[in-house]
Scaffold this motif. Structure first.
Motif, PDB file in Angstrom:
ATOM      1  N   ASP A   2      26.810  -4.173 -18.259  1.00  0.00           N
ATOM      2  CA  ASP A   2      27.811  -5.278 -18.073  1.00  0.00           C
ATOM      3  C   ASP A   2      27.573  -5.820 -16.440  1.00  0.00           C
ATOM      4  OD1 ASP A   2      29.751  -7.120 -17.466  1.00  0.00           O
ATOM      5  OD2 ASP A   2      31.263  -5.888 -18.129  1.00  0.00           O
ATOM      6  N   TYR A  67      18.653 -11.756 -16.936  1.00  0.00           N
ATOM      7  CA  TYR A  67      18.157 -12.203 -18.256  1.00  0.00           C
ATOM      8  C   TYR A  67      16.816 -12.783 -18.391  1.00  0.00           C
ATOM      9  CZ  TYR A  67      23.288 -11.922 -18.895  1.00  0.00           C
ATOM     10  OH  TYR A  67      24.522 -11.477 -18.865  1.00  0.00           O
ATOM     11  N   ILE A  87      21.086  -6.334 -21.834  1.00  0.00           N
ATOM     12  CA  ILE A  87      22.082  -6.859 -21.004  1.00  0.00           C
ATOM     13  C   ILE A  87      23.198  -7.984 -21.715  1.00  0.00           C
ATOM     14  CG2 ILE A  87      23.156  -8.050 -18.891  1.00  0.00           C
ATOM     15  CD1 ILE A  87      20.580  -7.081 -17.479  1.00  0.00           C
ATOM     16  N   ASP A  88      24.534  -7.460 -22.034  1.00  0.00           N
ATOM     17  CA  ASP A  88      25.216  -8.393 -22.692  1.00  0.00           C
ATOM     18  C   ASP A  88      24.701  -8.944 -24.312  1.00  0.00           C
ATOM     19  OD1 ASP A  88      27.144  -8.343 -20.536  1.00  0.00           O
ATOM     20  OD2 ASP A  88      26.117 -10.454 -19.585  1.00  0.00           O
ATOM     21  N   ARG A  89      23.860  -7.805 -24.868  1.00  0.00           N
ATOM     22  CA  ARG A  89      23.244  -8.007 -25.837  1.00  0.00           C
ATOM     23  C   ARG A  89      22.058  -9.045 -25.993  1.00  0.00           C
ATOM     24  NH1 ARG A  89      28.813  -7.692 -27.738  1.00  0.00           N
ATOM     25  NH2 ARG A  89      28.980  -9.982 -27.507  1.00  0.00           N
ATOM     26  N   TRP A  90      21.581  -9.200 -24.726  1.00  0.00           N
ATOM     27  CA  TRP A  90      20.369  -9.967 -24.589  1.00  0.00           C
ATOM     28  C   TRP A  90      19.198  -8.835 -24.159  1.00  0.00           C
ATOM     29  CZ3 TRP A  90      19.315 -14.988 -25.266  1.00  0.00           C
ATOM     30  CH2 TRP A  90      18.038 -15.471 -24.634  1.00  0.00           C
TER      31      TRP A  90
END
Length: 130
Positions: A2, A67, A87-90
């Protein structure tokens, strides 16, 4: 991972190619951490990266840079250098630790195990009282 977590400022998001718009080859995300032990790890990785001939830009990164990165590798005292694959489901890069991350990890491990002759001065001998 996160990006709002405490301590994220000691991370080193890393773009290994210039194919991603806005990414630099290797960038430090902001000011040096306050904890002395975190500074040691961060500085060690920066020194190793420089020794590998990797371009280094020490600056605060933007929230979107990790990202678009091909590799993201935060540093820390307990984590040393840890590859981040999401990161953050990316998904970052291909979703696996990248070649540069693995090379930096190996060289860092070589340093603290005494296998890097150029950096053997980083170690303090401990007498075996066995």
């Amino acid at each position: 991972m996160d990006l709002t977590s405490p301590g994220i400022s000691s991370a080193l998001p890393c773009c290994t190619t210039r194919s991603s718009p806005g990414c630099k080859p290797l960038a430090s995300t902001g000011p040096s951490p306050r904890a002395a032990s975190a500074v040691v790890t961060r500085c060690s990785i920066i020194d190793i990266a420089g020794g590998m001939g990797l371009p280094l830009v020490a600056r605060r990164s933007t929230r979107d840079e990790p990202y678009c990165a091909d590799e993201v590798l935060p540093t820390g005292t307990a984590a040393d250098l840890t590859p981040v694959v999401e990161i953050d489901r990316w998904r970052i890069g291909d979703g696996l630790p990248g070649l540069l991350t693995r090379q930096l990890q190996q060289r860092h491990f070589d340093c603290f195990h005494g296998r890097d002759e150029a950096r053997v001065g980083w170690l303090s001998p401990v007498a075996d009282r066995g």
